[in-house]
Design a protein around this motif. Sequence first.
Motif: not given
Lengths: 162, 360
Positions: A148-150
């Motif tokens: 979940n890096t963005g």
Amino acid sequence: MAASACVSLLRAGRSLLTSSLQVIPKSCGECGGLDSVMAQQVRYRTWPCHIMVRDLKRRRMVKQLGPDRLRINSLRKNNILPKDLQELADRQIADMPLDSSIVRIHNRCVITSRPRGILSRWRLSRITWRELADYNLMSGVTRACWGNTGYPLRIKKRKVLW
Amino acid sequence: MTWLATPHVSVIAGTMTRLLHHGSKVNPFNMAAGRTFLFFSSTSQRIVGLGARLSGVKRGVHTAGCLLKKDSGSSTDSEGEVDPRLVAAAKDVASSLGGGEKVESALLQQLRRHEVATSAGKSAATSAGKPAATSAVNSAAADSSSLGDLISGLRVEQGQKSKRTAPLQDRGDGSVARRRVNRPEVKNFRQEFQQMRPTQPRSEQGVRRPVPQMRSLFEGKRLGVFMQEEVNSWQPDEPTLWDEQQAAELQAQVDRPPRNGFEEMIRWTREGKMWTFPVQNDQGLEDEAAVGFHEHVFLEDLLGGFPEKGPIRHFMELVITGLSKNPYLTLQQKREHVDWFRNYFQETEPILRASGSLTA
């Protein structure tokens, strides 16, 4: 053919190892005439490793004699041409210098001359590569991160405004 | 007084000697030895008259007619005229030598030059206005100075002698103003300038320095040492390692090292060591974009020069097939590849025939 190759390699080799005259400015800044320039003799070009020099010599010889070697080998490695022709080609390729063979080239790091752990795209060893990447000197290289890096950015559009 | 006669006759070049002898034979007036001296001096006077006569003559080939005096009959000529007998003698000599018009004009030029020299000496000697009786002596004295120069160097041009005796006008830039004398056809400017240089008087001339004769390179008889075909076939020597090293050192004096990293990157980009940004994968292969795919694929035309049948043909057809599928080589590289094989087979053909393997 081999003799001329050796002569030309000698000429190339002298630029590898012999001393040369380096002209450097006396002071940092604008250099006007010759009086503001001094010449110091460069005693030797500093290579990180002498094996790197050998590898460089092999690369230059392959650049010069590689195509001929490939073509003569193609005459040998087939069962169409007569045997006499292939024997002739055998003798010719035995006369050629060993360093003209492409398989003798080994990719080394261009900075440290490390023979192992090389990244071909950058021609660097993993250690040098990491040093440069840590200081942001490698274009497009970032620390790996997944999950979940963005990224990619997803703009949330609200269906109801109130 | 005959002492003057003998040097006069012996010193002047052979043609002139013949002229004077001829003149002395023809002259009906001076038979006695006592008057021999006068005859020769009058000859010089005639030579003097020649120059004055020629002052109005245009440049060009001198003919005998222009030197003939208008009024004939007097043994001693007035100022500015030459004895027609001398002229006739010159013509006879020229005809005997051969060569025609050119030889004749050359001889007449010599006559004129002698007259110019003696007239200059005479005018310098008689500037005080001495009587005519002693004028002969003075002219003889002047002649002796010019004679001495004649003796010393026969090859020296007459122009130098005339300039030595007459006062010269010096222009500011070092060149000397010429007297109003119609010079003979001068071959090139350098010769003319050479003649006008003033020389020292004989008393001051210590060592006889050789006068450098500036000759034109393209005149005169060819020696035949260098022939055009031989010269064209000469190959310059290949530059040795020392030559290359010297050239590199010279270039190092000129090329300055880059002052900063920007200059270094600019230099590398120009040399081709650095990519141009934005990066093009085909950098260096822009010319290949103009080559159509059909030239890369249909390569059967390159099979000219190989035998029609046999193992070699089979081998080359495989090579052509492989090249047509190769997207990495340029068209020129493919052609060189096939040319190499053609050359190789042509060179090894006699060896294979001798061994008996190739029977085509």
